[in-house]
Design a protein around this motif. Structure first.
Motif, mmCIF file in Angstrom:
data_model
loop_
_atom_site.group_PDB
_atom_site.id
_atom_site.type_symbol
_atom_site.label_atom_id
_atom_site.label_comp_id
_atom_site.label_asym_id
_atom_site.label_seq_id
_atom_site.Cartn_x
_atom_site.Cartn_y
_atom_site.Cartn_z
ATOM 1 N N SER A 32 0.837 -1.200 0.000
ATOM 2 C CA SER A 32 0.000 0.000 0.000
ATOM 3 C C SER A 32 0.871 1.250 0.000
ATOM 4 C CB SER A 32 -0.929 0.008 1.214
ATOM 5 O OG SER A 32 -0.200 0.362 2.370
ATOM 6 N N PHE A 33 0.315 2.283 -0.660
ATOM 7 C CA PHE A 33 0.974 3.591 -0.638
ATOM 8 C C PHE A 33 -0.080 4.639 -0.325
ATOM 9 C CE2 PHE A 33 2.447 7.458 -2.959
ATOM 10 C CZ PHE A 33 3.540 7.720 -2.145
ATOM 11 N N ASP A 34 0.146 5.398 0.702
ATOM 12 C CA ASP A 34 -0.825 6.386 1.183
ATOM 13 C C ASP A 34 -2.207 5.776 1.349
ATOM 14 O OD1 ASP A 34 0.910 8.441 1.588
ATOM 15 O OD2 ASP A 34 0.450 9.502 -0.271
ATOM 16 N N GLY A 35 -2.230 4.538 1.828
ATOM 17 C CA GLY A 35 -3.494 3.892 2.150
ATOM 18 C C GLY A 35 -4.158 3.178 0.993
ATOM 19 N N THR A 36 -3.653 3.339 -0.211
ATOM 20 C CA THR A 36 -4.234 2.651 -1.361
ATOM 21 C C THR A 36 -3.465 1.363 -1.618
ATOM 22 O OG1 THR A 36 -4.778 4.798 -2.283
ATOM 23 C CG2 THR A 36 -4.867 2.916 -3.782
ATOM 24 N N SER A 37 -4.202 0.293 -1.913
ATOM 25 C CA SER A 37 -3.550 -0.997 -2.148
ATOM 26 C C SER A 37 -3.141 -1.153 -3.602
ATOM 27 C CB SER A 37 -4.500 -2.140 -1.793
ATOM 28 O OG SER A 37 -4.899 -1.999 -0.468
ATOM 29 N N TYR A 38 -1.991 -1.753 -3.784
ATOM 30 C CA TYR A 38 -1.484 -2.033 -5.124
ATOM 31 C C TYR A 38 -0.883 -3.425 -5.131
ATOM 32 C CZ TYR A 38 -1.588 3.089 -5.534
ATOM 33 O OH TYR A 38 -1.959 4.399 -5.543
ATOM 34 N N LYS A 39 -0.503 -3.857 -6.345
ATOM 35 C CA LYS A 39 0.208 -5.123 -6.451
ATOM 36 C C LYS A 39 1.515 -4.930 -7.207
ATOM 37 C CE LYS A 39 -3.956 -8.012 -6.438
ATOM 38 N NZ LYS A 39 -3.925 -8.220 -4.990
ATOM 39 N N GLY A 40 2.478 -5.708 -6.819
ATOM 40 C CA GLY A 40 3.752 -5.703 -7.529
ATOM 41 C C GLY A 40 4.306 -7.116 -7.528
ATOM 42 N N PHE A 41 5.539 -7.257 -7.947
ATOM 43 C CA PHE A 41 6.141 -8.587 -8.018
ATOM 44 C C PHE A 41 7.380 -8.662 -7.131
ATOM 45 C CE2 PHE A 41 4.300 -8.623 -12.499
ATOM 46 C CZ PHE A 41 3.271 -9.500 -12.188
ATOM 47 N N GLN A 42 7.697 -9.884 -6.751
ATOM 48 C CA GLN A 42 8.974 -10.141 -6.089
ATOM 49 C C GLN A 42 10.093 -9.673 -7.030
ATOM 50 O OE1 GLN A 42 9.104 -12.252 -3.023
ATOM 51 N NE2 GLN A 42 11.079 -11.171 -2.916
ATOM 52 N N GLY A 43 11.016 -8.929 -6.509
ATOM 53 C CA GLY A 43 12.101 -8.403 -7.356
ATOM 54 C C GLY A 43 11.892 -6.947 -7.705
ATOM 55 N N ASP A 44 10.689 -6.419 -7.379
ATOM 56 C CA ASP A 44 10.431 -4.994 -7.572
ATOM 57 C C ASP A 44 11.068 -4.193 -6.442
ATOM 58 O OD1 ASP A 44 8.916 -4.218 -9.812
ATOM 59 O OD2 ASP A 44 7.089 -5.112 -8.976
ATOM 60 N N THR A 45 11.324 -2.924 -6.731
ATOM 61 C CA THR A 45 11.496 -1.977 -5.639
ATOM 62 C C THR A 45 10.140 -1.298 -5.455
ATOM 63 O OG1 THR A 45 12.112 -0.193 -7.140
ATOM 64 C CG2 THR A 45 13.910 -1.530 -6.212
ATOM 65 N N LEU A 46 10.005 -0.556 -4.382
ATOM 66 C CA LEU A 46 8.756 0.183 -4.195
ATOM 67 C C LEU A 46 8.547 1.108 -5.390
ATOM 68 C CD1 LEU A 46 6.323 1.181 -2.569
ATOM 69 C CD2 LEU A 46 7.880 2.706 -1.322
ATOM 70 N N ALA A 47 9.637 1.709 -5.883
ATOM 71 C CA ALA A 47 9.518 2.639 -7.008
ATOM 72 C C ALA A 47 9.047 1.925 -8.263
ATOM 73 C CB ALA A 47 10.859 3.323 -7.256
ATOM 74 N N SER A 48 9.632 0.785 -8.570
ATOM 75 C CA SER A 48 9.240 0.101 -9.806
ATOM 76 C C SER A 48 7.803 -0.394 -9.705
ATOM 77 C CB SER A 48 10.210 -1.038 -10.134
ATOM 78 O OG SER A 48 10.092 -2.102 -9.217
ATOM 79 N N ALA A 49 7.395 -0.828 -8.501
ATOM 80 C CA ALA A 49 6.026 -1.297 -8.334
ATOM 81 C C ALA A 49 5.037 -0.140 -8.459
ATOM 82 C CB ALA A 49 5.874 -1.993 -6.984
ATOM 83 N N LEU A 50 5.409 1.032 -7.926
ATOM 84 C CA LEU A 50 4.525 2.195 -8.069
ATOM 85 C C LEU A 50 4.403 2.578 -9.535
ATOM 86 C CD1 LEU A 50 5.652 4.359 -5.009
ATOM 87 C CD2 LEU A 50 3.380 3.350 -5.347
ATOM 88 N N LEU A 51 5.530 2.586 -10.243
ATOM 89 C CA LEU A 51 5.502 2.948 -11.664
ATOM 90 C C LEU A 51 4.681 1.935 -12.453
ATOM 91 C CD1 LEU A 51 9.193 4.120 -12.201
ATOM 92 C CD2 LEU A 51 7.135 5.552 -12.088
#
Lengths: 95, 1011, 206
Positions: free
Chosen positions: B41-60
């Motif tokens: 989550s970022f600022d309370g909103t849920s997202y999905k990313g993958f193993q191997g991401d950074t927070l930045a790459s997952a946000l992008l």
């Protein structure tokens, strides 16, 4: 900073404490003038370059050491046992 | 995510609402593990990313560019980089006790459940009320602290500072104790390799194959450096595959240690390095017994600096708009993470490698809106891909400004004819050449030098034992990285005694590192930032120039350029180049500031390690500790020691009542006090006496075997070093005590005398402080009490064992012990010592033996009261400023021997007759309480510095006298006994009459000690 | 002396109140570290008199079959021997207190002897993670290329003065710290050892 103790080998500077100039020689308190003793206690050169100085390996073998250090680069050229240096100096005095 | 009520079209809003389905993730490719889907989550909103991401790459991947607000102006900020140099994407990670502010999203590894929040915004990231600061930009310009908040001074604490603190982007530290542990490790190696990119891997392989002990450190969680982010081939392998194979080989070498997630943050003298390993930062919670982080202290004979380089941004209006990124970062997101940072990506480049971005974006299915090369001529082969993709290509042009609010929408481009046009895009990649990372090699104050060829500073004289390779030296091509890494490592291994052996460097594709940087766009629309993290704009550099802060060190401090947590990794050169232009100098004439540790921020917890809370420093326990704990003692810290202060009994209302009872009991019956904390030193040898005579100020020649004597030690400047007792245990055998506080200092001084001043003496010194438990047994019933523990064959009667006697005895049926008849309390007293293992037993035995006599244990408080009642000097009197004469002991000093301090104690300043000398003081109104530190003035004096006649050093309530007493230093004190003066204490607003008296308040004849 | 008072005179272990025998830390698998509390150990500082080092060397060789270790070296076999500790100074080590009782008389005139048996808390550190554990606190290089069985270092661990000597290649170390620091030292040692799992056992008693 690391100092190679002649007895213990190279050690981290946290094991040592610094005293100062190793070139001043204590005059005999019975024969010296108070001026000579004053100079011994207070007067120090502050060379930019090689400096012979006393360090104490307090967290190791408790040896006093004479460290020759370049005050500009921290490079350490030589580390000797202070006792050996003092004995050699005393022998030199006698000779 | 809440949107705000600014007037914007629906389409705008739609573009800014983050897509939570990883819509920007490329269909395939990248080094992320697509089978491992992670919620965060970022600022309370849920997202999905993958193993191997950074927070930045997952946000992008989810289309989120807006991640923070800037430090001063609260401007919307996005993700600039893909590495540790990130100035903008600074977030708060985790919550509760693990909350961690100022974390770079570009290096924070994604894990399931990761919780991140933007910083420096209120009430929300999209609508930040303090964005109004941007409108007030003129007052926040360079030097604003100095100009704006000058007066009135009282406003600073109450108004200005809290206001600035609230507005500034410092995040919020956790307000609960850190629940994690931090480990420490010492490591030694022949060759330390800093950086696991192509140069570092090549270096580690070369040194490792030679048989050297190698430590390879890399801050990333995956080895490979730029190989992970570029489409490059090494021999027949993709760069990523080559890196994986190199890693496999390194793992197979037994003397190679690989530390990933480890930042080498500091270079120190003589091959010492500091590194921090983020052992568990990629996990929600560290494993059981696993540390959160580990501090490495590395000692290396040689170090290969292969830290790589950092790409330079361009300076143009709105270059901080979310969506404006470094070109190398765009390639990292595309190639390594499988994320397209935009739908329509524009590239502004001053270097050949910027054009790689075009190929990589197109290969990933992205669209290239335009390529603006600031150089006049661009090789045809670079342009080909962009041309066939139909992108607008502008050479000899530049970007003047950007449009968009929370996200880039278009760039304002100026072409070679000065014509302006707007090009729609949602991401702009900037390639302005690379700066070698010269931080680590400048930690020892070695200034980097300007290399005209690559338009960058490069390492100059390296610290001893350190050598750089690859991009860190300005060798930017892959072939050069591999070759220089191997070459310097082969040398390093040879210098460590291994065979210098070079292996063939694998082939690479032809590559150009050509670039001509554009330091600042000629025309700028809007605010052009030089330092993103500290909000320093190009105009601030101009202001500094106008106001005369032109020297590089002044520029830095006046504008705060390069002073943020990123130490100006992406900004320094931009600032310097603008100053060079303004002053008409070349960049090397402007010079550069140097960097200091740490390379990136290091958590205090990692530096403290085990040493926090009650483990902040070591604690020493006295031998009676267990008994004292069992019996409710109140402890006090004295130095490292934990000593019993007093022993409260049921019904006693405060500490004073307990202490009074302890003192009264000792003076009327008997008490026992643990004095093991004294330093104890064993002195033996043919010349033991001659040696003692040199460092004690009073004579010892006449001390017979079986006797003890008070000893004064001076420093060579005539001031008292310490005092103690020396007992002669045999012909050539003495035992000495030193005060608790000075024990280590005295031992060091004795070694100094033995080894350096008088090396010809035959004397052997050993500390026996830890071997012997020592207790004071004091009071009229002390002898009767000791008779119950001392073995019967030893006669301790007053005749056989008088005052100041000392002897080896046994207790408890043959346990060796030492007995000294010395007194600190002024009563009949002994100090008795046994080997520490029997310390607990001896204490219990004395308590048992003393019970019929009414024995009390007494602590450091009662000890102190009794020594003040007797006028004995202690730490407050032997304070590094007083002489033996000052404490009334001048007459004890030897006349006929040389000793340390002999001549200097007679310096004019130390012998002048008005010098304050130790005396006692008692209040005329005995209900008054004296205070230590109180000044003494005459009855008719007006309080002033000139009227000051001395001060009280120690005070106590004396139960023996029934009122407060004090000792202190008063000018000509001993000649003024009986005179009334004033105790003046401006701190506590007290001023009352006292009488100067003898410092001995109890048994002035000293007869009690002799019974 | 009555029965009741006689009972009072029991020695107290340096580790009493701090160390608890048994398995601690990580629970899975074998313990990575074994900590043996060496309560019964006898220690004495031996300082050669001026010019008597050769005489001391001859004496220890003749009487005990020991060699006088060079700086940084130790000679301990079957739990007895000498460990270098400073120029002209050694630590005599034996398994029982009685074994060193005669030293002051034997060395009279040649070396000053001071009993330190109670002044140090000694722990034997062994097990597969022994070296890694010590590397957390010891700034001296313990890698087998630099430090082997028969080597000693006087140094500090976690800001506490310490001396260690390596007994075998397993490796096994004996580690001595000033007794008043036992609590703080144990706190560091056990926190550092927790990730490996450690077994505490009582060595020979007095």
């Amino acid at each position: 900073m690391r100092i190679r103790c002649p007895h213990c080998g190279e050690r981290d500077n946290g094991e040592f404490s610094y005293l100062g100039d190793a070139t001043v020689v204590r005059p005999d308190g019975m024969s010296a003038s108070s001026e000579a003793m004053h100079d011994y206690v207070y007067l120090r050169d502050n060379p930019a370059g090689l400096h012979r100085e006393l360090w104490y390996h307090g967290a190791g073998c408790r040896s006093w050491l004479v460290v020759t250090r370049d005050t500009r680069t921290h490079e350490i050229r030589d580390v000797s046992s202070a006792r050996d240096v003092a004995l050699a100096r005393h022998t030199g005095d006698a000779a | 995510m809440t949107t705000m009520t600014l007037k914007r079209s629906d389409a705008d809003v739609a573009a800014e609402i983050p897509d939570r389905s990883q819509a920007y993730r490329v269909v395939k490719g990248g080094l992320v593990d697509r089978r491992k889907l992670l919620d965060f989550s970022f600022d309370g909103t849920s997202y999905k990313g993958f193993q191997g991401d950074t927070l930045a790459s997952a946000l992008l991947a989810n289309g989120v560019h807006l991640v923070g607000r800037s430090f001063k102006y609260h401007r919307p900020r996005g993700i600039l980089s893909a590495g540790s140099e990130e100035p903008n994407a600074i977030v708060e990670l985790r919550s509760g006790a693990r909350r961690e502010p100022n974390t770079r999203a570009t290096v924070a590894e994604l894990y399931a459940g990761l919780e991140a929040n933007s910083q420096n915004r209120w009430p929300s990231l999209a609508f930040d009320a303090l964005g109004i600061n941007a409108l007030a930009a003129p007052i926040f310009a360079a030097g604003f602290y100095y100009k704006t908040f000058m007066w009135p001074a009282s406003f600073w604490e109450k108004l200005y500072e809290p206001m600035i603190r609230r507005a500034a982007g410092l995040g919020h530290a956790a307000n609960a104790p850190d629940p994690d542990t931090y480990d420490r490790m010492h490591a030694h190696c022949d060759v330390l390799v800093i950086g696991g990119g192509p140069a570092g891997l090549s270096a580690a392989l070369t040194a490792g194959r030679a048989g050297a002990r190698v430590i390879l450190v890399d801050e990333d969680f995956k080895l490979g450096g730029r190989l992970l982010s570029e489409n490059q081939w090494i021999g027949s392998q993709a760069g990523v595959e080559w890196a994986a194979a190199a890693l496999d080989e390194l793992i197979s070498l037994p003397e190679v240690r690989i530390l990933t997630r480890t930042t080498l943050f500091g270079v120190y003298d003589h091959g010492s390095y500091g590194a921090v390993e983020r052992v568990s930062d990629h996990l929600a919670v560290p494993g059981v017994h696993a540390p959160r982080q580990r501090l490495w202290r590395i000692t290396a004979k040689r170090a290969v600096l292969a830290a790589g380089a950092i790409e330079r941004p361009h300076v143009f209006g709105g270059n901080d708009r979310p969506g404006v990124m470094l070109a190398g970062a765009v390639r990292a997101y595309v190639n390594r993470y499988g994320v397209l940072p935009g739908r329509r990506i524009a590239v502004v480049t001053s270097s050949d490698d910027g054009w790689r971005t075009v190929t990589d974006v197109l290969a990933a299915g992205g669209q290239i809106a335009a390529v603006i090369d600031t150089r006049r001529s661009v090789p045809q082969e670079l342009r080909r891909a962009a041309e066939s993709a139909g992108a607008t290509i502008i050479t000899d042009g530049y970007v003047a400004g950007t449009r968009g609010h929370l996200r880039l929408k278009a760039i304002e481009v100026v072409d070679s004819y000065g014509g302006a046009q707007s090009i729609a895009c949602d991401c702009l990649a900037m390639a302005n050449g690379w700066n070698p990372i010269v931080h680590l090699d400048s930690h020892l104050s070695r200034k980097p030098v300007w290399n005209e060829h690559i338009h960058a500073f490069v390492p100059a004289a390296m610290p001893l034992g350190m050598v750089a390779a690859g991009a860190a030296t300005g060798h930017f091509t892959l072939a050069d990285c591999l070759a220089t890494g191997a070459d310097v490592a082969a040398d390093a291994a040879k210098e460590c005694g291994f065979e210098r052996k070079l292996y063939p460097v694998p082939s690479t594709e032809p590559e150009s590192a050509a670039h001509t940087p554009l330091w600042r766009s000629p025309r700028i629309k809007g605010k052009a930032f030089v330092d993103f993290q500290n909000d320093v704009a190009a105009t601030d550099v101009e202001l500094a120039h106008r106001e005369g802060f032109r020297a590089v060190e002044h520029l830095k401090r006046y504008t705060t350029l390069g002073m943020a947590t990123d130490q100006g990794k992406t900004s320094n050169l931009a600032g310097l180049s603008i100053m060079a232009e303004l002053t008409g100098q070349a960049i090397p004439s402007v010079g550069t500031t140097v960097f200091r540790p740490p390379f990136t921020p290091v958590a205090m917890g990692a530096l403290a390690g085990h040493h926090r809370g009650k483990e902040f420093r070591a604690t020493r326990h006295v031998p009676s500790h267990a008994w004292c704990e069992e019996n409710g003692a109140v402890f006090v810290e004295t130095g490292l020691w934990l000593r019993p202060a007093y022993f409260p009994r049921a019904g006693e209302k405060d500490w004073l009542e307990s202490v009074n009872r302890e003192v009264n009991t000792v003076r009327s019956r008997v008490g026992i006090c643990d004095v093991t904390t004294l330093g104890k030193i064993d002195i033996q040898g043919r010349d033991a006496l001659a040696y003692l005579e040199k460092f004690t100020a009073n004579p010892f020649g006449s001390l017979p075997v079986g006797k003890a004597r008070y000893a004064i030690l001076l420093r060579e400047d005539g001031i008292i070093l310490d005092d103690g007792t020396i007992a002669r245990m045999g012909e050539n055998h003495y035992v000495m005590t030193a005060s608790t506080a000075n024990a280590a200092k005295v031992m060091q001084h004795m070694e100094f005398c033995r080894q350096w001043l008088w090396p010809e003496f035959d004397v052997q010194i050993a500390s026996i402080s830890e071997q012997w438990a020592q207790y004071a047994v004091a009071g009229p019933k002390a002898r009767d009490t000791l008779r119950g523990v001392v073995d019967p064959e030893f006669d301790i009667s007053n005749e056989a064992f008088p005052f100041l006697a000392s002897a080896n005895i046994t207790v408890g049926g043959g346990i060796p012990a030492r007995l000294f008849r010395i007194s600190f309390s002024g009563e009949l007293a002994y100090e008795i010592a046994v080997p520490v293992a029997y310390g607990d037993a001896l204490w219990r035995a004395i308590m048992q033996s003393g019970t019929p006599h009414g024995i009390t244990p007494y602590g450091s408080e009662a000890l102190s009261v009794m020594r003040i009642e007797k006028g004995h000097a202690a730490g407050a009197e032997i304070n590094g400023m007083t002489t033996a004469a000052d404490i009334g002991l001048g007459g004890m000093l030897a006349k006929k021997k040389d000793y340390i301090g002999r001549l200097m104690k007679d310096r004019p300043g130390l012998t002048e007759p008005d010098r304050p000398t130790l005396v006692g003081v008692r209040p005329v109104d005995t209900s008054k309480r004296l205070r230590a530190g109180t000044h003494i003035i005459t009855l008719d004096a007006t309080p002033s510095l000139e009227a000051d006649q001395g001060f009280l050093s120690s005070v106590a309530y004396s139960p023996s006298n029934g009122h407060w007493i004090g000792i202190g230093f008063i000018s000509r004190g001993p000649q003024r006994i009986g005179e009334r003066v004033r105790a003046y204490d401006p701190v506590r607003n007290e001023d009352f009459e006292v009488e100067i008296c003898s410092a001995v308040f109890v048994d002035p004849e000293g007869s009690r000690m002799h019974v | 002396m009555s029965e009741a008072t006689a009972n009072v005179w029991a020695p107290r272990s340096a580790w009493a109140g701090y160390a608890k025998p048994g398995r601690h830390g990580r629970t899975q698998g074998d313990a990575g570290v074994r900590l043996t509390l060496r309560d019964g150990i006898a220690l004495a500082t031996v300082i050669a008199a001026d010019g008597q080092t050769d005489a001391l060397r001859a004496l220890v060789s003749e009487r005990y079959g020991w060699t006088l270790p060079e700086p940084g070296k130790s000679q301990v076999s079957r739990e007895r021997g000498l460990v270098w500790s400073a120029p002209g100074q050694w630590l005599a080590v034996a398994e029982t207190r009685d074994a060193l009782r005669e030293l002051p008389d034997v060395f009279r005139g040649i070396a000053a002897v001071t009993d330190q048996s109670d002044g140090r808390a000694v722990v034997r550190v062994s097990g597969p993670n022994a070296r890694t554990l010590l590397e957390k606190g010891v700034a001296v290089d313990l890698h087998p290329r630099s430090f082997q069985a028969g080597r000693t270092a006087v140094t500090s661990i976690s800001h506490i003065g310490a001396q260690l000597w390596q007994l075998d290649d397993a490796p096994t170390y004996d580690l001595a710290v000033a007794r008043s620091f036992t609590g703080s030292f144990w706190s560091w040692l056990t926190e550092a050892a927790a990730e490996f799992g450690y077994e505490v056992e009582q060595g020979s008693a007095h």
